[in-house]
Structures are given as C-alpha cells and as structure tokens.
Design a protein around this motif. Structure first.
Motif, PDB file in Angstrom:
ATOM      1  N   LYS A 127       0.780  -1.332   0.108  1.00  0.00           N
ATOM      2  CA  LYS A 127      -0.161  -0.136   0.192  1.00  0.00           C
ATOM      3  C   LYS A 127       0.731   1.325   0.047  1.00  0.00           C
ATOM      4  N   VAL A 128       0.754   2.054  -1.165  1.00  0.00           N
ATOM      5  CA  VAL A 128       1.575   3.231  -1.145  1.00  0.00           C
ATOM      6  C   VAL A 128       0.867   4.469  -0.486  1.00  0.00           C
ATOM      7  N   PHE A 129       1.309   5.173   0.411  1.00  0.00           N
ATOM      8  CA  PHE A 129       0.791   6.113   0.957  1.00  0.00           C
ATOM      9  C   PHE A 129       1.587   7.621   0.652  1.00  0.00           C
ATOM     10  N   ALA A 130       0.705   8.603   0.362  1.00  0.00           N
ATOM     11  CA  ALA A 130       1.276   9.634  -0.151  1.00  0.00           C
ATOM     12  C   ALA A 130       2.240  10.584   0.872  1.00  0.00           C
ATOM     13  N   ASP A 131       2.134  10.048   2.153  1.00  0.00           N
ATOM     14  CA  ASP A 131       2.688  11.145   2.800  1.00  0.00           C
ATOM     15  C   ASP A 131       3.826  10.240   3.807  1.00  0.00           C
ATOM     16  N   GLU A 132       4.279   9.117   3.242  1.00  0.00           N
ATOM     17  CA  GLU A 132       5.314   8.553   3.781  1.00  0.00           C
ATOM     18  C   GLU A 132       6.307   8.012   2.810  1.00  0.00           C
ATOM     19  N   GLU A 133       7.477   7.648   3.214  1.00  0.00           N
ATOM     20  CA  GLU A 133       8.511   7.320   2.503  1.00  0.00           C
ATOM     21  C   GLU A 133       8.106   5.796   2.106  1.00  0.00           C
ATOM     22  N   LEU A 134       8.655   5.408   0.743  1.00  0.00           N
ATOM     23  CA  LEU A 134       8.313   3.917   0.343  1.00  0.00           C
ATOM     24  C   LEU A 134       9.230   3.029   0.885  1.00  0.00           C
ATOM     25  N   ALA A 135       8.684   2.078   1.701  1.00  0.00           N
ATOM     26  CA  ALA A 135       9.684   1.140   2.196  1.00  0.00           C
ATOM     27  C   ALA A 135       9.482  -0.216   1.553  1.00  0.00           C
ATOM     28  N   ALA A 136       8.450  -0.482   0.758  1.00  0.00           N
ATOM     29  CA  ALA A 136       8.032  -1.815   0.322  1.00  0.00           C
ATOM     30  C   ALA A 136       9.346  -2.025  -0.937  1.00  0.00           C
ATOM     31  N   ALA A 137       9.722  -3.398  -0.639  1.00  0.00           N
ATOM     32  CA  ALA A 137      10.675  -3.957  -1.580  1.00  0.00           C
ATOM     33  C   ALA A 137      10.214  -3.987  -3.102  1.00  0.00           C
TER      34      ALA A 137
ATOM     35  N   VAL B 121      -4.343   4.536  -8.177  1.00  0.00           N
ATOM     36  CA  VAL B 121      -4.816   4.229  -7.089  1.00  0.00           C
ATOM     37  C   VAL B 121      -5.174   5.472  -6.406  1.00  0.00           C
ATOM     38  N   GLY B 122      -6.399   5.770  -6.174  1.00  0.00           N
ATOM     39  CA  GLY B 122      -6.941   6.924  -5.490  1.00  0.00           C
ATOM     40  C   GLY B 122      -6.573   6.710  -4.172  1.00  0.00           C
ATOM     41  N   LEU B 123      -6.909   7.977  -3.507  1.00  0.00           N
ATOM     42  CA  LEU B 123      -6.810   8.225  -1.830  1.00  0.00           C
ATOM     43  C   LEU B 123      -8.008   8.685  -1.482  1.00  0.00           C
ATOM     44  N   VAL B 124      -8.529   8.220  -0.383  1.00  0.00           N
ATOM     45  CA  VAL B 124      -9.635   8.563   0.391  1.00  0.00           C
ATOM     46  C   VAL B 124      -9.458   8.640   1.731  1.00  0.00           C
ATOM     47  N   PRO B 125     -10.599   9.356   2.509  1.00  0.00           N
ATOM     48  CA  PRO B 125     -10.178   9.853   3.643  1.00  0.00           C
ATOM     49  C   PRO B 125     -10.650   8.622   4.706  1.00  0.00           C
ATOM     50  N   SER B 126     -10.104   8.534   5.840  1.00  0.00           N
ATOM     51  CA  SER B 126     -10.633   7.775   7.095  1.00  0.00           C
ATOM     52  C   SER B 126     -10.504   8.577   8.194  1.00  0.00           C
ATOM     53  N   ASP B 127     -11.661   8.767   8.666  1.00  0.00           N
ATOM     54  CA  ASP B 127     -11.690   9.351  10.172  1.00  0.00           C
ATOM     55  C   ASP B 127     -11.651   8.358  11.379  1.00  0.00           C
ATOM     56  N   LEU B 128     -12.141   7.293  10.757  1.00  0.00           N
ATOM     57  CA  LEU B 128     -11.934   5.920  11.792  1.00  0.00           C
ATOM     58  C   LEU B 128     -11.270   4.634  11.158  1.00  0.00           C
ATOM     59  N   PRO B 129      -9.974   4.766  11.287  1.00  0.00           N
ATOM     60  CA  PRO B 129      -9.322   3.554  10.628  1.00  0.00           C
ATOM     61  C   PRO B 129      -9.378   2.405  11.319  1.00  0.00           C
TER      62      PRO B 129
ATOM     63  N   ILE C  11      -0.974  -3.835  12.062  1.00  0.00           N
ATOM     64  CA  ILE C  11      -1.810  -2.717  11.034  1.00  0.00           C
ATOM     65  C   ILE C  11      -0.522  -2.059  10.686  1.00  0.00           C
ATOM     66  N   LEU C  12      -0.938  -1.117   9.547  1.00  0.00           N
ATOM     67  CA  LEU C  12      -0.165  -0.055   8.814  1.00  0.00           C
ATOM     68  C   LEU C  12       0.041   1.038   9.572  1.00  0.00           C
ATOM     69  N   ARG C  13      -1.069   1.360  10.121  1.00  0.00           N
ATOM     70  CA  ARG C  13      -1.072   2.889  10.694  1.00  0.00           C
ATOM     71  C   ARG C  13      -2.492   2.963  11.566  1.00  0.00           C
ATOM     72  N   SER C  14      -2.481   3.893  12.570  1.00  0.00           N
ATOM     73  CA  SER C  14      -3.973   3.876  13.401  1.00  0.00           C
ATOM     74  C   SER C  14      -4.329   5.347  13.196  1.00  0.00           C
ATOM     75  N   THR C  15      -3.687   6.179  12.409  1.00  0.00           N
ATOM     76  CA  THR C  15      -4.004   7.692  12.491  1.00  0.00           C
ATOM     77  C   THR C  15      -5.210   7.949  11.344  1.00  0.00           C
ATOM     78  N   PRO C  16      -5.998   8.966  11.578  1.00  0.00           N
ATOM     79  CA  PRO C  16      -6.980   9.317  10.499  1.00  0.00           C
ATOM     80  C   PRO C  16      -5.895   9.853   9.354  1.00  0.00           C
ATOM     81  N   GLY C  17      -6.705  10.092   7.903  1.00  0.00           N
ATOM     82  CA  GLY C  17      -5.901  10.631   7.053  1.00  0.00           C
ATOM     83  C   GLY C  17      -6.259  10.045   5.674  1.00  0.00           C
ATOM     84  N   LEU C  18      -5.551  10.251   4.531  1.00  0.00           N
ATOM     85  CA  LEU C  18      -6.018   9.637   3.307  1.00  0.00           C
ATOM     86  C   LEU C  18      -5.210   8.128   3.152  1.00  0.00           C
ATOM     87  N   TYR C  19      -5.859   7.282   2.530  1.00  0.00           N
ATOM     88  CA  TYR C  19      -5.585   6.153   2.341  1.00  0.00           C
ATOM     89  C   TYR C  19      -5.838   5.568   1.010  1.00  0.00           C
ATOM     90  N   PRO C  20      -4.922   4.756   0.405  1.00  0.00           N
ATOM     91  CA  PRO C  20      -5.098   4.243  -0.757  1.00  0.00           C
ATOM     92  C   PRO C  20      -5.980   3.009  -0.921  1.00  0.00           C
TER      93      PRO C  20
END
Length: 554
Positions: free
Chosen positions: A17-27, A72-80, A89-98
């Motif tokens: 899963k590619v997030f716009a606000d973090e560095e890409l760590a996937a191999a 791959v679009g991004l959509v918001p999550s208030d309750l991840p 999990i990948l993250r627990s924070t609200p924000g934009l998710y692919p």
C-alpha cells in the motif's frame, strides 16, 4: 540540458500500500507467474520532485490487449480502527488511504505531485487460449512532449494450465437500495436494472457466486423503527378473503440477470429482523388497488398474522423455485447475528422456517455455539474469531464470516490493515475446508443503521459506525462500479485457494497441507499465520512451481 525534475519509479506487488505522506519502504517486485484463467496484478509506484502534469504512461508488451492500468486513488478515513487494535496494522491515524482504482483517461496521463509517492495498478487478464511462456511488460513514463522520465519492466510467466472452477460459495451482501439512492433513480426502473447488472457482473468477476436477493426489503443494519428504501422483488396482493396472491415477474428478471452474470446461487433475504428475530421485514402489498405496508417493525414476528403470511408465501416461493429448476441453488436466512439473549425468539422463527423449508439450506451468521448445539441452526456461519468450537464439533459444510468486530488477530480488510492480512484468508479457507464465506458489505453506502445516505468517497466509515473498509468493496462511478485494492486482493485470496486445490489434485491434500506449513513455527489457524507479504508471495510462487513440476512429470 533538459530541465526535467527528478522522477522515481519502483515496481511493487499487489500487496503493497503506497501512502502519499510517507517514504516508500516496500521492496521491489518485478516478476511473477499466473495461470491462463487467473487475474494477476502488480503496481508501479512513482514520485516527482516537483509538480508535473500530463505524464503519459505507455505500455509495451505482447500481452497489451490483456492489460489494464488504473490509478490508485486516495480516500479519507476518520475511523481507521478501534482504540484497542492489535499490532498487525499499517497505521492507526486518520488521513488519506489508498483504495479506489480509477481508470486512466483516454490519454493515459497522470500527475506527479511534489515528493508524494503514488501508484498505478496494473492488471493482466489473459485468456485460456493464450500461449504459455514468459512475457515482458514494459511501462514507460514520459512527458507530454515524448521525453522519457522513467521505465520499468515486469516479467510475467503464464503457466499453460488453468485453475479449477471456484467451489467456495462466496457472498458479499449486495445492497440494491444503495444503488438507487446514490444514483438518484427509481427502484427497479430501467436505469436501476442496468446498474444492478453492472454491479453484479463486477461481483461475479471477483469470485462472488452468490447474491443477496431481496424478496422483501432486507431487514439489515436498519435503526429500530426506521426504514430503508423499499426494494421488493415479489409483488404481493391482498385478496378479499384475506389470502394473498404473489407475483414473481421481477424475481424472474433478477434471476435471468444473475444467470447472465455468472451468479450460481440465490441467497434470499432474511424473513426476520436482525439482532433478535422479533419483528418482520418491511413488506408492501397491493390492498384494494393501493400500495400499503403490511408488515414491519410493528409486527410481532411470532404473531398469527405474519406466520400465516409465511405459511402462504413460502410454499408459493418453493413452487417458483422448483418450476425454474433452482432447487440446488437457493439458500435461506432466518435472522442475522442473533446473540444468546435472542435464543428464544430465534428458536421460534427457526422452527417455523424449518417446517416450511425442510429440504432447503438455512444459513445464518451467528457465533454462539449453543444455537447449533440446540439444533436451531444446522448451517451456522460463525465469525472467524469464534470458529474454533464449530471446527472441533466437526460441523459439516462450515462457513465463516468477518465484519467490523473481527479486528484482532484474524484476517480482515480495513483500509489500515496490510493487504497480506486480507489475502491470507484463501490459505486458511483451504486448510479448514471451509464451504462458504459471507461478508455484509459489498456496497453499503449509508451511515450505520441506515440513518442517512453518504458519499463513499468522503465518508468511508459509515459515520464512524465501522472502521473504514468494512462497509463496501466498490465505489460508485459515473459508468458503474469503481473497484478497490481490497476487492482485487480478496480475489487473489480466492485464486490462491483454487491453486491449492489444483495442487491437491496432483500431489494429494496431506502433502499440500504439510508443504503449506513447512518452516513455520506454529500451524496456520484463523488467528495464527505468517504476517508478511514476502511469505505469501513466495508461497504462492512455490505452489505454481510445484504444479508446473507435476505437469512436467505427467
């Protein structure tokens, strides 16, 4: 010297899963294999150092006619997730998710946003007539003037064999009313029927072979005393003597549509309300030429009037089933998710249904073993985190399900979960020889309890009712459904299941099970399993290689 910004790309598996606000760590992931009747997906991530528009994406491959590319679009999550989530999990924070997969415009152009990783989803769908072999898939990014920015090559091996047909029965509850509400069309108007077919076809293409069929408006996720829009396939007329006449024309059209789309099973909507079985679903009838509500929340489900109605309706429905030769394709429900406190009301409803339908399977999602132990349900569907007593009892033809409550340990598909946690289910279903899988949310685009309609591109958690990713797998597009990462990855899980079944045909079930768990510190269960995508990808590649090896020997 060309004044082109820095542009980076990386090939990735479908499980990243590619997030716009973090560095890409996937191999990097640049090679894979698939069978001729299998859908194969991978991604190419890209990042520009500055805003760059009209980046063209060019595909070069002998397989071009079988390849589609989506953004791959991004959509918001208030309750991840919930506050007491587990660590997988990948993250627990609200924000934009692919998640949503948007088709590229005719010019196949994308935008590079400053220092944001984004990704393209590449899908290959060969046909069984294609020759086996290894094919290069070239992906080139270039400016609108044709200058190359980056290039990647994925190598895909097509194995000259086909996966067996899916035997798992799989339903994701199809909410017919949500289509009418979102698109603003009249229920069962021609436009509504067109939409229904588009969405059912997409479901069938992704391994859903059973469809929730609204004989009457399904009494699901509805506030007590509230109503969802009427979606009733069966016409009811109250006659002068108090008896009923039933019309099945719309049900005929529905089943013909399902046949065209490849749906094998009809899952008739529940005859009693959710979480208790105390009331009747909303049922509308023609009374003296006017449409009136006959039954609903005000109806005592154990009362004489409703039981008399079912005593006339269900035999008429069985006649329709038998006249259409669908005896082995129809499943029934009593009530969804009853708890221990509901056992008396559920028991009354269940006994009536079993008297009226002695020869048909009745299935219900419930996790309290006492319902099965007391004989109130012969075909239980326990949640995956409560399945152990049912497995130990050797329940025949066992199904399972998950929803928002299954957020610890077991597989699920919320936005914030790794895709590996979604895909592992296929191997678990194989190990435990599970007959069916149910989920409640294919396209639930309402708030919790259906209090209001929502825009699923803005509200992804049903107004904080469920973690994002629980309520729907598809988004509404202008021309039909927009697929999601989660939909594609779940389908990959079903393909893994079929690949294991193919291998079983060649080396036997015992050998497959032994190989599946080889090198693991503990056996695979619904709660314990390898947590990383690398294991899943390498295990699936091993399965493919073993099948090829067995084919060569034969």
């Amino acid at each position: 010297m060309s004044n082109i910004p820095t542009f980076e790309t990386r090939l990735l598996s479908s499980l990243s899963k590619v997030f716009a606000d973090e560095e890409l760590a996937a191999a990097p992931y640049d090679a894979g294999s698939a069978f001729l009747n299998e859908t194969f997906s991978f991604q190419v991530a890209y990042r520009s150092s500055q805003l760059m528009k009209n980046i063209r994406v060019v595909v070069e491959s002998e397989l071009s006619e079988y390849i589609s590319i989506r953004s791959v679009g991004l959509v918001p999550s208030d309750l991840p997730t919930y506050h007491d989530h587990d660590e997988f999990i990948l993250r627990s924070t609200p924000g934009l998710y692919p998640d949503p997969l948007f088709p590229l415009a005719a010019d196949a152009a994308v935008t590079g946003r400053p220092s944001q990783w984004r990704s393209l989803w590449v899908t290959v769908e060969p046909d069984s007539g294609r020759a086996g072999g290894t094919y290069d898939i070239g992906l080139r990014f270039e400016t609108d003037s044709g200058e190359k920015l980056a290039e990647e090559t994925f190598r895909l091996e097509l194995i000259p064999a086909v996966l067996p047909a899916q035997t798992l029965i799989h339903t994701e509850w199809f909410h017919t009313d949500c289509l009418a509400t979102y698109y603003g069309v009249d229920v069962f108007s021609e436009r509504h029927w067109q939409l229904i077919e588009q969405y059912i076809r997409t479901a069938a293409e992704h391994g859903m072979n059973m469809i929730l069929t609204p004989l009457f408006t399904p009494p699901l996720d509805t506030e007590v005393g509230g109503e969802r829009p009427t979606v009733q396939l069966v016409d009811v007329e109250v006659l002068g003597d108090g008896s009923y006449r039933f019309g099945f024309d719309k049900l005929d059209r529905w089943t013909d549509l399902c046949d065209r789309c490849g749906i094998q099973y009809l899952e008739f909507s529940h005859f009693f309300t959710q979480w208790g079985a105390k009331h009747a679903p909303k049922i509308v009838a023609n009374v003296n030429g006017e449409s009136q509500k006959l039954f609903g929340w005000e109806t005592d489900a154990s009362g004489e009037e409703y039981q008399a109605f079912l005593g006339q309706f269900i035999p008429a429905l069985v006649d329709w089933i038998e006249d259409h030769g669908r005896d082995d394709r129809c499943y029934f429900h009593v009530s969804d998710e009853p708890h221990a406190s509901h056992i008396e009301a559920y028991g009354q409803a269940s006994r009536l249904m079993n008297e009226l339908l002695p020869d048909y399977p009745i299935i219900d999602a419930l996790s309290d073993f006492s319902f099965y132990e007391e004989g109130l349900v012969k075909r239980p569907i326990p949640a995956s985190n409560h399945i152990e007593p049912f497995l130990e009892a050797g329940v025949e033809g066992l199904w399972t399900y998950y929803c928002c409550s299954q957020y610890k340990e077991v597989s699920n598909r919320f936005f914030n979960l790794p895709s590996a946690r979604n895909r592992i289910l296929g191997m678990q279903l194989y190990k435990y020889n599970i007959e069916g899988f149910l989920h409640w949310g294919y396209n639930f685009w309402y708030s919790q309890y259906s209090r209001r309609a929502i825009d699923p591109y803005r509200v992804t958690d049903a107004d904080s009712g469920f973690p994002s990713g629980d309520a729907f797998l598809v988004y509404p597009g202008e021309d039909g459904p927009v697929e999601s990462i989660r939909l594609k990855v779940f389908h990959e899980a079903l393909q893994d299941l079929r690949a294991l079944q193919l291998l079983e045909q060649q080396i036997g079930r015992e050998a497959v099970l032994e190989a599946l768990e080889e090198g693991l510190g503990e056996p695979i269960t619904f709660k314990t399993y390898p947590r990383d995508e690398k294991w899943l990808l390498s295990k699936r590649q091993w399965i493919n290689d073993k099948i090829k090896e067995s084919m060569a020997v034969k």
